[in-house]
Design an enzyme around this catalytic site. Sequence first.
Site, PDB file in Angstrom:
ATOM      1  N   GLU A 108       0.844  -1.198   0.000  1.00  0.00           N
ATOM      2  CA  GLU A 108       0.000   0.000   0.000  1.00  0.00           C
ATOM      3  C   GLU A 108       0.876   1.245   0.000  1.00  0.00           C
ATOM      4  O   GLU A 108       0.616   2.229  -0.697  1.00  0.00           O
ATOM      5  CB  GLU A 108      -0.924  -0.028   1.232  1.00  0.00           C
ATOM      6  CG  GLU A 108      -1.973  -1.138   1.196  1.00  0.00           C
ATOM      7  CD  GLU A 108      -1.424  -2.556   1.342  1.00  0.00           C
ATOM      8  OE1 GLU A 108      -0.358  -2.740   1.956  1.00  0.00           O
ATOM      9  OE2 GLU A 108      -2.085  -3.489   0.827  1.00  0.00           O
ATOM     10  N   HIS A 135       9.842  14.876  10.552  1.00  0.00           N
ATOM     11  CA  HIS A 135      11.065  14.849   9.744  1.00  0.00           C
ATOM     12  C   HIS A 135      10.795  14.730   8.250  1.00  0.00           C
ATOM     13  O   HIS A 135      11.566  15.230   7.447  1.00  0.00           O
ATOM     14  CB  HIS A 135      11.950  13.651  10.146  1.00  0.00           C
ATOM     15  CG  HIS A 135      12.689  13.864  11.433  1.00  0.00           C
ATOM     16  ND1 HIS A 135      13.839  13.169  11.755  1.00  0.00           N
ATOM     17  CD2 HIS A 135      12.444  14.681  12.481  1.00  0.00           C
ATOM     18  CE1 HIS A 135      14.265  13.551  12.957  1.00  0.00           C
ATOM     19  NE2 HIS A 135      13.427  14.461  13.423  1.00  0.00           N
TER      20      HIS A 135
HETATM   21  O1  LIG Z   1      -0.650  -6.178   2.689  1.00  0.00           O
HETATM   22  C1  LIG Z   1      -0.878  -6.326   1.528  1.00  0.00           C
HETATM   23  C2  LIG Z   1       0.094  -5.889   0.488  1.00  0.00           C
HETATM   24  O2  LIG Z   1       1.241  -5.330   1.061  1.00  0.00           O
HETATM   25  C3  LIG Z   1      -2.123  -6.992   1.080  1.00  0.00           C
HETATM   26  O3  LIG Z   1      -3.199  -6.515   1.853  1.00  0.00           O
HETATM   27  C4  LIG Z   1      -1.971  -8.498   1.258  1.00  0.00           C
HETATM   28  O4  LIG Z   1      -0.885  -8.955   0.479  1.00  0.00           O
HETATM   29  C5  LIG Z   1      -3.247  -9.234   0.871  1.00  0.00           C
HETATM   30  O5  LIG Z   1      -3.038 -10.629   1.040  1.00  0.00           O
HETATM   31  P1  LIG Z   1      -4.136 -11.738   0.695  1.00  0.00           P
HETATM   32  O6  LIG Z   1      -4.515 -11.557  -0.761  1.00  0.00           O
HETATM   33  O7  LIG Z   1      -3.418 -13.039   0.938  1.00  0.00           O
HETATM   34  O8  LIG Z   1      -5.319 -11.511   1.603  1.00  0.00           O
END
Ligand SMILES: O=C(CO)[C@H](O)[C@H](O)COP(=O)(O)O
Length: 186
Positions: A108, A135
């Site tokens: 994200e 910062h």
């Molecule tokens: O944190 C995340 C990306 O950094 C996603 O939310 C995560 O990878 C989702 O995983 P899944 O499809 O196994 O529920």
Amino acid sequence: MHSRNHCYYDKSGVFLILTGTDTFSEAVETREKDRNMRVHIGTDHAGFAEKEELVKWLKSQGYEVVDHGALTFDSEDDYPGFCIACAQGVVEDPGSLGIVIGGSGNGEQMAANLVDGIRAALVWNPEVASLARLHNDANVISLGARQHSIAEMQELTKVFLETKFSGEARHARRIAQMRDFEAARK
Ligand SMILES: O=C(CO)[C@H](O)[C@H](O)COP(=O)(O)O
């Protein structure tokens, strides 16, 4: 040698940060709530329930919230679109801040940082949340919903939203270097 920051809560529960000093006399109140601030938010399925909770809580705190989705739970959805939309919302809305949420917050943060003008910080404790603003003048916080309780996520968000950029020359200089790089690659 770098001096360490020390953080603590005062008697009224306000998060304070001591910069480069061991004496409480030099403690500075770094936080101030701006209730007129708009907050953009985006998540995939991994943070959907927590996003719904955070939206309710932010509104109860007086913030205007722009929800960039996901708007319904879909265990197969993908985070980039929601996070990029959230980041674009922040860039197009000067003075606003953003929150992106996922399972870890890693992807994200990466997605949000693809948008020019975004400085997204993956935050996991109140000191890091505070330093992201002090910062780095971060304008997006990234949270891992599978790493924290909702109370912890609220606390990280609260510290992030209420902390102002210090404006100190060395930090402004470093941010300007990143902006220059961003502008040069266009
Ligand atoms: O944190 C995340 C990306 O950094 C996603 O939310 C995560 O990878 C989702 O995983 P899944 O499809 O196994 O529920």
